[in-house]
Design a protein around this motif. Structure first.
Motif, PDB file in Angstrom:
ATOM      1  N   ARG A  41       5.629  15.006  92.078  1.00  0.00           N
ATOM      2  CA  ARG A  41       6.587  15.662  91.171  1.00  0.00           C
ATOM      3  C   ARG A  41       8.022  15.224  91.394  1.00  0.00           C
ATOM      4  O   ARG A  41       8.853  15.341  90.506  1.00  0.00           O
ATOM      5  N   ARG A  42       8.316  14.762  92.595  1.00  0.00           N
ATOM      6  CA  ARG A  42       9.683  14.338  92.926  1.00  0.00           C
ATOM      7  C   ARG A  42       9.653  12.972  93.600  1.00  0.00           C
ATOM      8  O   ARG A  42       8.738  12.663  94.352  1.00  0.00           O
ATOM      9  N   LEU A  43      10.670  12.193  93.310  1.00  0.00           N
ATOM     10  CA  LEU A  43      10.871  10.902  93.958  1.00  0.00           C
ATOM     11  C   LEU A  43      12.182  10.987  94.726  1.00  0.00           C
ATOM     12  O   LEU A  43      13.209  11.369  94.159  1.00  0.00           O
ATOM     13  N   ALA A  44      12.154  10.684  96.009  1.00  0.00           N
ATOM     14  CA  ALA A  44      13.374  10.623  96.811  1.00  0.00           C
ATOM     15  C   ALA A  44      13.777   9.163  96.942  1.00  0.00           C
ATOM     16  O   ALA A  44      12.929   8.293  97.163  1.00  0.00           O
ATOM     17  N   THR A  45      15.078   8.883  96.767  1.00  0.00           N
ATOM     18  CA  THR A  45      15.587   7.528  96.953  1.00  0.00           C
ATOM     19  C   THR A  45      16.735   7.559  97.954  1.00  0.00           C
ATOM     20  O   THR A  45      17.486   8.528  98.021  1.00  0.00           O
ATOM     21  N   GLY A  46      16.851   6.498  98.732  1.00  0.00           N
ATOM     22  CA  GLY A  46      17.942   6.351  99.692  1.00  0.00           C
ATOM     23  C   GLY A  46      18.742   5.110  99.358  1.00  0.00           C
ATOM     24  O   GLY A  46      18.173   4.057  99.052  1.00  0.00           O
ATOM     25  N   SER A  47      20.073   5.234  99.417  1.00  0.00           N
ATOM     26  CA  SER A  47      20.935   4.155  98.935  1.00  0.00           C
ATOM     27  C   SER A  47      21.986   3.742  99.947  1.00  0.00           C
ATOM     28  O   SER A  47      22.227   4.417 100.950  1.00  0.00           O
ATOM     29  N   CYS A  56      13.389  14.049  89.275  1.00  0.00           N
ATOM     30  CA  CYS A  56      12.286  14.709  88.591  1.00  0.00           C
ATOM     31  C   CYS A  56      11.434  13.600  87.969  1.00  0.00           C
ATOM     32  O   CYS A  56      11.956  12.787  87.192  1.00  0.00           O
ATOM     33  N   THR A  57      10.145  13.550  88.307  1.00  0.00           N
ATOM     34  CA  THR A  57       9.309  12.471  87.787  1.00  0.00           C
ATOM     35  C   THR A  57       8.930  12.670  86.323  1.00  0.00           C
ATOM     36  O   THR A  57       8.583  11.708  85.653  1.00  0.00           O
ATOM     37  N   GLU A  58       9.017  13.888  85.827  1.00  0.00           N
ATOM     38  CA  GLU A  58       8.735  14.115  84.399  1.00  0.00           C
ATOM     39  C   GLU A  58       9.862  13.591  83.521  1.00  0.00           C
ATOM     40  O   GLU A  58       9.636  12.910  82.536  1.00  0.00           O
ATOM     41  N   ARG A  59      11.099  13.936  83.895  1.00  0.00           N
ATOM     42  CA  ARG A  59      12.258  13.576  83.062  1.00  0.00           C
ATOM     43  C   ARG A  59      12.963  12.316  83.550  1.00  0.00           C
ATOM     44  O   ARG A  59      13.821  11.782  82.865  1.00  0.00           O
ATOM     45  N   ARG A  60      12.647  11.854  84.758  1.00  0.00           N
ATOM     46  CA  ARG A  60      13.244  10.660  85.374  1.00  0.00           C
ATOM     47  C   ARG A  60      14.769  10.763  85.461  1.00  0.00           C
ATOM     48  O   ARG A  60      15.496   9.844  85.110  1.00  0.00           O
ATOM     49  N   VAL A  61      15.231  11.948  85.913  1.00  0.00           N
ATOM     50  CA  VAL A  61      16.654  12.191  86.120  1.00  0.00           C
ATOM     51  C   VAL A  61      16.868  12.735  87.531  1.00  0.00           C
ATOM     52  O   VAL A  61      15.976  13.332  88.124  1.00  0.00           O
ATOM     53  N   VAL A  62      18.081  12.522  88.051  1.00  0.00           N
ATOM     54  CA  VAL A  62      18.435  13.053  89.362  1.00  0.00           C
ATOM     55  C   VAL A  62      18.578  14.566  89.250  1.00  0.00           C
ATOM     56  O   VAL A  62      19.310  15.067  88.387  1.00  0.00           O
ATOM     57  N   ILE A  63      17.875  15.298  90.119  1.00  0.00           N
ATOM     58  CA  ILE A  63      17.961  16.760  90.099  1.00  0.00           C
ATOM     59  C   ILE A  63      18.745  17.298  91.297  1.00  0.00           C
ATOM     60  O   ILE A  63      19.156  18.453  91.286  1.00  0.00           O
TER      61      ILE A  63
END
Length: 100
Positions: A41-47, A56-63
């Motif tokens: 349900r969630r994707l975590a990214t590190g930059s 949010c994997t449904e809407r593909r926006v940063v939550i």
């Protein structure tokens, strides 16, 4: 830069039910790591900017944005089981943060 997440699958999910698609990370510095939570349900990214972002994997926006680390985030790991809401992030200077 776009991240194509169509090849990754959590262990308990089939390809048909797993969130797939592109995530536009171009505005957040260089992407060093990414990991889905167990249910997908969630994707975590590190930059490179020291931030951890939850998508949010449904809407593909940063939550949510977590951080900052003092150095680029190079590793992420979601907890399993009852602690699956916890996320660990590590930066290139050796700092580890457990997010709850």
């Amino acid at each position: 830069m776009r991240v194509d997440a169509s090849a990754a699958t959590p262990a308990s999910q089939g390809l048909a039910s797993f969130a797939r698609g592109d995530y536009d990370v171009s505005g957040y510095g260089n992407l060093f790591c990414a990991q889905y939570d167990y249910p997908g349900r969630r994707l975590a990214t590190g930059s490179s900017d020291g931030m951890v972002r939850l998508w949010c994997t449904e809407r593909r926006v940063v939550i949510m944005e977590l951080g900052p680390h003092k150095a680029p985030v190079c590793s992420l790991s979601w907890a399993q089981g009852m602690l699956s809401v916890n996320l660990a992030s590590a930066s290139t200077d050796g700092q580890v943060i457990i997010w709850r």
